[in-house]
Motif scaffolding. Sequence first.
Motif, mmCIF file in Angstrom:
data_model
loop_
_atom_site.group_PDB
_atom_site.id
_atom_site.type_symbol
_atom_site.label_atom_id
_atom_site.label_comp_id
_atom_site.label_asym_id
_atom_site.label_seq_id
_atom_site.Cartn_x
_atom_site.Cartn_y
_atom_site.Cartn_z
ATOM 1 N N UNK A 101 36.803 45.372 39.742
ATOM 2 C CA UNK A 101 38.093 44.831 39.335
ATOM 3 C C UNK A 101 38.074 43.309 39.482
ATOM 4 N N UNK A 102 38.882 42.670 38.667
ATOM 5 C CA UNK A 102 38.941 41.209 38.625
ATOM 6 C C UNK A 102 39.641 40.643 39.870
ATOM 7 N N UNK A 103 39.583 39.324 39.993
ATOM 8 C CA UNK A 103 40.145 38.648 41.167
ATOM 9 C C UNK A 103 41.376 37.847 40.802
ATOM 10 N N UNK A 104 42.170 37.563 41.822
ATOM 11 C CA UNK A 104 43.307 36.667 41.673
ATOM 12 C C UNK A 104 42.764 35.234 41.713
ATOM 13 N N UNK A 105 43.149 34.391 40.762
ATOM 14 C CA UNK A 105 42.548 33.047 40.683
ATOM 15 C C UNK A 105 42.928 32.139 41.861
ATOM 16 N N UNK A 106 43.990 32.463 42.579
ATOM 17 C CA UNK A 106 44.405 31.593 43.680
ATOM 18 C C UNK A 106 43.875 32.028 45.036
ATOM 19 N N UNK A 107 43.798 33.341 45.252
ATOM 20 C CA UNK A 107 43.399 33.821 46.580
ATOM 21 C C UNK A 107 41.957 34.323 46.617
ATOM 22 N N UNK A 108 41.306 34.470 45.475
ATOM 23 C CA UNK A 108 39.955 35.037 45.354
ATOM 24 C C UNK A 108 39.949 36.550 45.623
ATOM 25 N N UNK A 109 41.088 37.110 45.989
ATOM 26 C CA UNK A 109 41.132 38.534 46.336
ATOM 27 C C UNK A 109 41.423 39.398 45.112
ATOM 28 N N UNK A 110 41.232 40.704 45.306
ATOM 29 C CA UNK A 110 41.482 41.710 44.264
ATOM 30 C C UNK A 110 42.778 41.425 43.495
ATOM 31 N N UNK A 111 42.699 41.494 42.178
ATOM 32 C CA UNK A 111 43.870 41.237 41.339
ATOM 33 C C UNK A 111 44.796 42.448 41.330
ATOM 34 N N UNK A 112 45.924 42.292 41.998
ATOM 35 C CA UNK A 112 46.893 43.386 42.045
ATOM 36 C C UNK A 112 47.469 43.648 40.650
ATOM 37 N N UNK A 113 47.582 42.589 39.852
ATOM 38 C CA UNK A 113 48.125 42.725 38.485
ATOM 39 C C UNK A 113 47.278 43.690 37.660
ATOM 40 N N UNK A 114 45.974 43.704 37.901
ATOM 41 C CA UNK A 114 45.090 44.519 37.055
ATOM 42 C C UNK A 114 44.785 45.890 37.664
ATOM 43 N N UNK A 115 45.352 46.151 38.843
ATOM 44 C CA UNK A 115 44.977 47.368 39.574
ATOM 45 C C UNK A 115 45.409 48.648 38.852
ATOM 46 N N UNK A 116 46.662 48.708 38.441
ATOM 47 C CA UNK A 116 47.135 49.948 37.799
ATOM 48 C C UNK A 116 46.409 50.217 36.485
ATOM 49 N N UNK A 117 46.204 49.171 35.710
ATOM 50 C CA UNK A 117 45.511 49.342 34.427
ATOM 51 C C UNK A 117 44.098 49.874 34.665
ATOM 52 N N UNK A 118 43.450 49.386 35.722
ATOM 53 C CA UNK A 118 42.086 49.839 36.033
ATOM 54 C C UNK A 118 42.088 51.309 36.429
ATOM 55 N N UNK A 119 43.023 51.681 37.284
ATOM 56 C CA UNK A 119 43.116 53.080 37.722
ATOM 57 C C UNK A 119 43.355 53.984 36.504
#
Length: 373
Positions: A101-119
């Motif tokens: 899964x992609x990352x959040x550009x500000x925190x470097x952490x897992x992109x919560x925005x893309x989480x549901x779409x990935x699941x």
Amino acid sequence: MQFIDLKAQYDQAKIRIDKRISEVLAHGQYILGPEVSELEHKLADYVGVKHAITCANGTDALQIALMTLGIKAGDAVIVPTFTFFASAEVIALVGATPIFIDSDPDTFNLSVEKLEATIQYVQNNTDLKIKAIIAVDLFGQPADYLNINTIAKKYNLKVIEDAAQGFGGKIGTRRAGSFADIATTSFFPAKPLGCYGDGGAVFTDNDEYAELIRSIRVHGKGTDKYDNIRIGLNSRLDTIQAAILLEKLAIFPAELIRRNEIANCYADLLGHKTDFKFPICKPNFTSSWAQYTIQVVNDTRDSVQNNAKIQGVPTAVYYGTCMHQQTVFKSIDLSITDLSTAEQLAKSCLSLPMHPYLTDIEVEQIVESLQNP
Ligand SMILES: *Cc1c(COP(=O)(O)O)cnc(C)c1O
């Protein structure tokens, strides 16, 4: 100048560390000696969880977490593509499939925005059974567990917190290692809390998981050590390493304060430079600053690194290759979501020296060294 100055730290705590090591040599219980359980109690207290169970390293800790959750071939586990290799490696090691899964550009952490779409993509387009999310507290800042846990619950997924770098970080007053069903950390020397060799730990509030974890770390033992009731690992923390960690944990809170002062100092100085984007914590989040990682704007990372090098300042690229770009993972078609933010981070990230014994003057020198003299 050192990238991480472990010698300066040892100089601080030498007398106490040496004393602790000699106590182990005197009592001779080198494996699972009294220091190991003393450390486990102190770690559980510090993190604020019921169980802290030490093991041989942070990679084993993750593998043990996956084994505890029963994750196996045919299962899928979501993991950020921008992370240290071990976070993804362990998924394949237990026979499951990593879903990047992609990352959040500000925190470097897992992109919560893309989480549901990935699941949803995995559920609708593959035969894989999606079971869990490994969220990584990259560079020391906890991932966004409030949202991750909410989404996980909705899809009936377990969450593993990879706090190898996040140990000491916080959301509000809660500490990293307490945010997921099972959390793991590493005591590799360069981590925020490191020993003088390999080490790791697994954290959970769940009594059943704790029992499984304790069994898996010693060959799947039952109540009787020689009655093996499942397949496990040999993954124990050496007593000497536990003794060292006890003394390092004692100075860890003060070190964390200093790491945050240094991060603020970096941010003040880098704020005046347009070529760099300095790392920021989300409101209410505290980082343990395992790494101080900036983004170099304008594709000039090599020259920035070279400027620093010429002026005696070591820097490092964490991480120049995303998981989906790794040779071993290339054969599997996993490019199901847009991973472009992570790819951009891999191109622009640059980690600067970070350890609690840096002086403000050194921080100034480091920032100055990034540009042409
Ligand atoms: C270091 C690290 C690990 C692995 O820890 P080891 O103790 O080296 O096995 C796992 N995940 C992340 C994010 C790490 O930084």
